[in-house]
Enzyme design. Structure first.
Site, mmCIF file in Angstrom:
data_model
loop_
_atom_site.group_PDB
_atom_site.id
_atom_site.type_symbol
_atom_site.label_atom_id
_atom_site.label_comp_id
_atom_site.label_asym_id
_atom_site.label_seq_id
_atom_site.Cartn_x
_atom_site.Cartn_y
_atom_site.Cartn_z
ATOM 1 N N LYS A 22 18.131 -3.825 12.001
ATOM 2 C CA LYS A 22 17.460 -4.660 12.172
ATOM 3 C C LYS A 22 15.612 -4.110 11.710
ATOM 4 O O LYS A 22 15.251 -5.614 12.266
ATOM 5 C CB LYS A 22 18.158 -5.070 13.874
ATOM 6 C CG LYS A 22 17.936 -5.199 14.924
ATOM 7 C CD LYS A 22 18.080 -5.651 16.013
ATOM 8 C CE LYS A 22 19.683 -5.932 15.972
ATOM 9 N NZ LYS A 22 20.542 -5.085 17.977
ATOM 10 N N ARG A 91 16.763 -2.233 21.851
ATOM 11 C CA ARG A 91 17.638 -2.174 20.704
ATOM 12 C C ARG A 91 18.085 -1.170 19.673
ATOM 13 O O ARG A 91 17.077 -0.686 19.218
ATOM 14 C CB ARG A 91 17.938 -3.690 20.063
ATOM 15 C CG ARG A 91 17.501 -4.471 20.853
ATOM 16 C CD ARG A 91 18.240 -5.357 20.438
ATOM 17 N NE ARG A 91 18.227 -7.663 21.519
ATOM 18 C CZ ARG A 91 17.447 -7.867 22.319
ATOM 19 N NH1 ARG A 91 15.536 -7.472 21.480
ATOM 20 N NH2 ARG A 91 17.302 -8.966 22.549
ATOM 21 N N GLY A 100 28.141 -4.286 17.709
ATOM 22 C CA GLY A 100 29.096 -3.919 19.360
ATOM 23 C C GLY A 100 28.491 -2.471 19.819
ATOM 24 O O GLY A 100 29.316 -1.765 20.511
ATOM 25 N N MET A 102 26.835 0.295 19.199
ATOM 26 C CA MET A 102 25.215 1.053 20.130
ATOM 27 C C MET A 102 24.654 0.154 21.327
ATOM 28 O O MET A 102 24.934 -0.750 21.392
ATOM 29 C CB MET A 102 24.319 2.007 18.883
ATOM 30 C CG MET A 102 25.072 2.881 18.212
ATOM 31 S SD MET A 102 24.394 4.172 17.025
ATOM 32 C CE MET A 102 23.537 2.325 16.630
ATOM 33 N N ARG A 332 19.644 -11.195 8.977
ATOM 34 C CA ARG A 332 20.524 -10.386 8.065
ATOM 35 C C ARG A 332 21.526 -10.948 7.004
ATOM 36 O O ARG A 332 21.581 -12.229 7.486
ATOM 37 C CB ARG A 332 21.306 -9.355 9.002
ATOM 38 C CG ARG A 332 22.213 -9.342 9.289
ATOM 39 C CD ARG A 332 23.368 -8.684 10.229
ATOM 40 N NE ARG A 332 24.220 -9.349 10.699
ATOM 41 C CZ ARG A 332 24.888 -9.148 11.817
ATOM 42 N NH1 ARG A 332 25.579 -7.632 12.075
ATOM 43 N NH2 ARG A 332 26.276 -10.146 11.642
ATOM 44 N N HIS A 445 56.280 4.994 1.085
ATOM 45 C CA HIS A 445 56.758 4.034 -0.318
ATOM 46 C C HIS A 445 56.797 2.453 -0.334
ATOM 47 O O HIS A 445 56.327 2.477 -1.447
ATOM 48 C CB HIS A 445 58.260 4.787 -0.256
ATOM 49 C CG HIS A 445 59.211 4.320 -1.786
ATOM 50 N ND1 HIS A 445 59.864 2.849 -1.500
ATOM 51 C CD2 HIS A 445 59.491 4.644 -2.639
ATOM 52 C CE1 HIS A 445 60.040 2.440 -2.231
ATOM 53 N NE2 HIS A 445 59.616 3.578 -3.296
ATOM 54 N N SER A 768 46.165 5.315 -25.685
ATOM 55 C CA SER A 768 46.229 4.309 -24.456
ATOM 56 C C SER A 768 46.260 4.970 -23.566
ATOM 57 O O SER A 768 47.392 6.192 -23.481
ATOM 58 C CB SER A 768 47.653 3.406 -24.225
ATOM 59 O OG SER A 768 47.158 2.915 -23.101
ATOM 60 N N CYS A 836 46.253 2.196 -19.482
ATOM 61 C CA CYS A 836 47.429 0.895 -18.906
ATOM 62 C C CYS A 836 48.591 1.478 -18.069
ATOM 63 O O CYS A 836 49.240 1.334 -17.460
ATOM 64 C CB CYS A 836 48.518 0.443 -20.275
ATOM 65 S SG CYS A 836 49.300 2.315 -20.337
ATOM 66 N N TYR A 856 39.572 -1.834 -23.457
ATOM 67 C CA TYR A 856 40.006 -3.090 -22.902
ATOM 68 C C TYR A 856 41.233 -2.085 -21.952
ATOM 69 O O TYR A 856 41.252 -1.130 -21.539
ATOM 70 C CB TYR A 856 41.453 -4.220 -23.184
ATOM 71 C CG TYR A 856 42.761 -3.329 -24.004
ATOM 72 C CD1 TYR A 856 43.358 -2.227 -23.097
ATOM 73 C CD2 TYR A 856 42.757 -2.291 -25.465
ATOM 74 C CE1 TYR A 856 44.906 -2.531 -24.171
ATOM 75 C CE2 TYR A 856 43.358 -1.810 -25.901
ATOM 76 C CZ TYR A 856 44.853 -1.905 -25.200
ATOM 77 O OH TYR A 856 46.165 -0.711 -25.405
HETATM 78 C C1 PEP Z 1 51.495 5.687 -17.137
HETATM 79 O O1 PEP Z 1 51.551 6.842 -17.230
HETATM 80 O O2 PEP Z 1 49.828 5.408 -17.071
HETATM 81 C C2 PEP Z 1 51.931 4.840 -17.613
HETATM 82 C C3 PEP Z 1 51.512 3.790 -17.980
HETATM 83 O O3 PEP Z 1 52.976 5.411 -17.834
HETATM 84 P P1 PEP Z 1 54.353 4.895 -16.995
HETATM 85 O O4 PEP Z 1 53.394 4.499 -15.063
HETATM 86 O O5 PEP Z 1 55.398 4.092 -17.595
HETATM 87 O O6 PEP Z 1 54.852 6.032 -17.191
#
Ligand code: PEP
Ligand code: MG
Length: 886
Positions: A22, A91, A100, A102, A332, A445, A768, A836, A856
């Site tokens: 502020k 303020r 709000g 303080m 702001r 879960h 990967s 992945c 990637y």
């Molecule tokens: C991983 O372990 O990141 C993976 C892509 O394999 P999964 O989740 O199938 O074990």
């Protein structure tokens, strides 16, 4: 000597650490020549010193007095002067806005004698006494913790007896006397009459309010450090409560809900800011101000245009008009909804105020994710039945079912209601439109699985009594039975009885190709920003897809290939019986026969996926999970066999299966016979899969396609495992005529694979990173077990800030990722490295992967656009960092 106090004319917006948000913005507006009342800011370091020592730092109030004298000279009024009194507003204002949390104290400087001076210079006795009673109330509450109700009670009583025009000056004067009594009774001494003492106490109260319980709680939730301290802004009072030509308001330079251009805001005539907050009277729109006071309206909109050009962003302001004169009390860069963030970023870039690169930094992958969920029609929602934790965003309505079987059997949308879910509920969770549980929080879960699937979920709605046996759900006095319709909002956690209409997300419809980009302002902005992200990003985005339908969907959402095709899903359903045959096979001939039956099915799967991703890479992972996952569970089988035996019947095949399950049972299956180990000990299994890939590719070539399969070996921990599988793969590939050349690579999903990435790269054409398993094995807890039990407590206690399964743990797992990239590429410079694991679709993790130099990321199809955006942001951030370094 340390300096603590800064005039508004000294600072600028770059000094928010010292002056608070502020204070820095007040200084900035002052610098711009905007009408800010004179004032000064006590810096955050004074607050830190106060909190550290428990006393006001030496010399602070002398400095305050020096600055005060300057204001007095500029305005030709003095604090405490009975003829020309100066009044002050005090303020709080930390580095980050804490709405709000303080305190604010207005009208400092009023006492039994200056109140008459105020009445004289304002020509309004009633206003003077009303200001005085406000001071006693705010001061009592803020400095001494007198409950607001103690004062409100008296005010309400007076209002009830006052005439239509409100209390008279005489009545307000009486109220001040009453307030002073309330104050003295509660506090134990009289209201302080010395204006300087009022000011010092107010400054101290602002310091103290940094540690008020609600402020501490807010900081914890918003991850604001506790040691920043607040600044204190002291400003000459201006009054919005001086009659119909005065008033106060808040305004935005664009609509913060939709991003639509044009000035938006609320105005309350003849009022101070606290009246707006208290909702004493209804505010009117700014359009009304244009009518009531056109000159001030023009001035205000001119200033807002200046501010927006200067800040190059949506600004919000608080202003006061005192008898036709406009004053700016705050500005702001304003908060906004995700939709407004996209629309405003694109508009500002179109208007040339910011570059498209900068526009990309103004929106996040998380905001895009929110825009992709359907929402309830906001006009149609009523009172919620219960409120739980908004665990996976979106809106869903459907008939209540209490178990997985009912969910999968139902036609039409259902909401799966469970006390809590377990892995057994998975089919039901897949089939349901939404999931509602009575227990568990954001890492339960149900929450984790639902988020992973993009399914709407509300968890921990504790008011619900779920009675699955009786097929009913009790809440308050009401009973909801199986088949009744409910609606759940996974963003707010609200649960409604009946069907609330759901509006599909226009952004999702656009991404699915159902809406043209120019059909709607938001969609156009998303389209433009995603295209820019694609233009600047260096990180590729692929998708995790196991079916042709998923692959096609992913491609439509912008995926440049499949980064992970999990073949285990192809062995479920009717094909499970074939896997059983393989497991039970007695001798090489039976094994070969079982594999021969699987081969054509597997080949057909690959043909369709390769066709859907024609011309783009498809990384096919050889079988990963332990084989017993394809057999019936041990308790179920044991029960079947025992029942048959008890009835004197022959358990037949079940007995054989039971023996196999017992033989294959492991204490820690995830650390047991799975991944590459399976390929090495089950003869012919990987060879069958590799043949299916090669024959599918050959088939696609023959059809005129451009198949680009890649073969990936899971769970390698040692280069010799990979070398052995490669040798087998090479033999199989050599025996399939007409197939294109197929690269062979490996998952890096164990610490040992990362630690020995150099030698492994000698045998792998690509890596990967399987960050799901890499996180499990680095942290030594499984996702299901961790999230099902202790991780919630870890989050609550601040041991971890986010689940390492959601956002990559950069400090631990991230080091292994960097090591794998560096040592892998050192051994094989042309090595392609992707990721992945689930983290591939998490915006924050994507930015990490971009920084780590990956080629990637691969993620669930629906997260592809999110990853594209995050990758674009990462490229821009990197370019900025590079140019800063130069
Ligand atoms: C991983 O372990 O990141 C993976 C892509 O394999 P999964 O989740 O199938 O074990
Ligand atoms: Mg894995």
């Amino acid at each position: 000597m340390t300096r603590y106090v800064y005039d508004f004319r000294e600072g600028d917006r770059g000094k928010a650490d010292l002056l608070g948000g502020k204070g820095a913005n007040l200084a900035e507006m002052t610098r711009l020549g905007l009408p800010v009342p004179p004032g000064f800011t006590v810096g955050t370091d004074a607050c830190r010193a106060y909190l550290a020592d428990g006393s006001v730092p030496a010399g602070l109030f002398d400095e305050v007095n020096d600055h005060l004298r300057e204001i007095e000279a500029r305005l030709d009024r003095r604090l405490g002067d009975r003829f020309e009194p100066l009044l002050l507003a005090v303020r709080s204002g930390g580095r980050y806005s804490m709405p709000g949390m303080m305190e604010t104290i207005l009208d400092i400087g009023l006492n039994d004698s200056t109140v008459t001076g105020l009445a004289r210079i304002s020509g309004d006795e009633r206003f003077a006494w009303d200001s005085y009673r406000r001071l006693i109330q705010m001061f009592g509450r803020t400095v001494h913790g007198v409950p607001a109700e103690e004062f409100d009670r008296e005010l309400d009583a007076l209002r009830a007896t006052a005439g239509a025009d409100g209390p008279t000056a005489e009545q307000l004067r009486g109220l001040v006397e009453t307030y002073k009594k309330v104050f003295a009774d509660r506090v134990g001494h009289d209201f302080p009459q010395a204006p300087h003492e009022q000011l010092y106490l107010a400054i101290r109260a602002v310091f103290e309010s940094w540690n008020a319980a609600r402020a501490v709680l807010y900081r914890r939730r918003e991850h604001i450090p506790d040691d920043l301290g607040t600044a204190v802004n002291v400003m000459a009072m201006v009054f919005g409560n001086r009659g119909p030509d005065s008033g106060t308001g808040v305004a935005f330079t664009r609509d913060p809900a939709t991003g639509a251009p044009g000035v938006y805001g609320d105005y309350l005539a003849d009022a101070q800011g606290e009246d707006v907050v208290a909702g004493v009277r209804n505010t009117v729109g700014l359009d009304d101000l244009a009518r009531i006071d056109p000159a001030s309206y023009r001035r205000l909109t001119g200033i807002m245009a200046t501010l927006e050009r200067h800040y190059r962003d949506l600004c919000d302001v608080e202003f006061t008009i005192e008898q036709g004169r406009l004053w700016m009390l705050q500005t702001r860069v304003g908060k906004r909804t995700p939709a407004a963030a996209f629309v405003i970023a694109a508009q500002l870039a179109d208007e040339g105020l910011i570059s498209w690169d900068e526009a990309l930094t103004r929106v996040t992958g998380a905001q895009l994710a929110q825009l992709m969920f359907p929402a309830f029609d906001s006009d149609a929602v009523g009172e919620p039945l219960a409120v739980g934790v908004g665990a996976s965003p979106g809106a869903a309505a459907g008939r209540v079912v209490f178990d997985s079987a009912a969910a999968t059997a139902a036609d039409g949308p259902v909401i799966l209601v469970r006390r809590e879910t377990s892995p057994d509920d998975l089919p039901g969770m897949i089939a349901a439109a939404g999931i509602l549980t009575a227990r568990g929080g954001k890492t339960s879960h149900a929450a984790v699985v639902a988020r992973g699937m993009g399914r709407t979920c509300v968890c921990g709605a504790e008011a619900l009594e779920v009675d699955a046996e009786r097929g009913e759900l009790r809440v308050g006095g009401a009973t909801v039975r199986a088949g009744d319709v409910i609606s759940i909002d996974g963003t707010t956690g609200r649960v409604y009885l009946g069907e609330v209409p759901v509006r599909p997300s226009p952004v999702t419809r656009y991404l699915a190709g159902e809406l043209a980009p120019e059909s709607d302002r938001l969609v156009a902005a998303v389209d433009r920003l995603l295209r820019h992200a694609d233009a600047v990003r260096r990180l590729g985005v692929r998708a995790n897809a196991d079916t042709a339908a998923d692959a096609a969907r992913a491609r439509a959402l912008g995926a440049a290939g499949v980064g992970l095709c999990r073949t285990e899903h192809m062995f479920l359903g009717a094909r499970r019986a074939l896997v059983e045959r393989l497991i039970l096979a007695d001798g090489p001939d039976e094994v070969a026969a079982a594999l021969a039956e699987l081969l054509p099915l597997q080949r057909e799967d690959f043909v369709t996926i390769l066709a859907a991703m024609d011309g783009l890479p498809v990384t096919i992972r050889l079988l990963d999970p332990p084989l017993h996952e394809f057999l019936p569970p041990l308790p179920e089988l044991s029960a079947r066999v025992a029942r048959a035996e008890a009835l004197g019947q022959d358990p037949g095949r079940d007995a054989v299966l039971l023996a196999a399950v017992r033989r294959m049972q492991e204490s820690n299956p995830m650390l047991g016979l799975r991944g590459v180990r399976l390929g090495l000990v089950v003869p012919g299994l990987f060879a069958m899969q590799v043949r299916a890939v090669a024959e599918a590719a050959a088939c696609r070539v023959a059809e005129g396609g451009d198949p680009r399969p890649e073969i990936m070996v899971p769970l390698v921990v040692d280069v010799r495992e990979l070398a052995a599988v490669r040798a087998e793969v090479a033999t199989v590939l050599a025996g399939v005529p007409g197939a294109p050349s197929i690269p062979v690579g490996t998952m890096v999903e164990t610490p040992r694979a990362a630690l020995t990435a150099g030698p492994i790269a000698g045998q792998a054409e690509f890596f990967s990173l399987g960050t799901n398993d890499l996180t499990q094995t680095t942290w030594a807890f499984s996702r299901d077990d961790g999230e099902g039990s202790f991780l919630g407590e870890y989050l609550d206690r601040g041991i971890v800030e986010t689940s390492p399964f959601e956002t990559l743990d950069a400090a631990g797992v991230g080091r292994l990722v960097r090591l794998a990239v560096t040592e892998g590429r050192a051994a094989r410079p042309e090595l392609t490295v992707g990721v992945c694991g689930e983290h591939g679709g998490d915006p924050e993790s994507v930015e990490f992967f971009a920084g780590a130099g990956l080629d990637y990321v691969s993620c669930s199809p629906y997260r592809v656009p999110i990853a594209r955006l995050a990758a674009g942001r990462a490229a821009v951030a990197r370019a900025c960092a590079d140019s800063d370094a130069r």
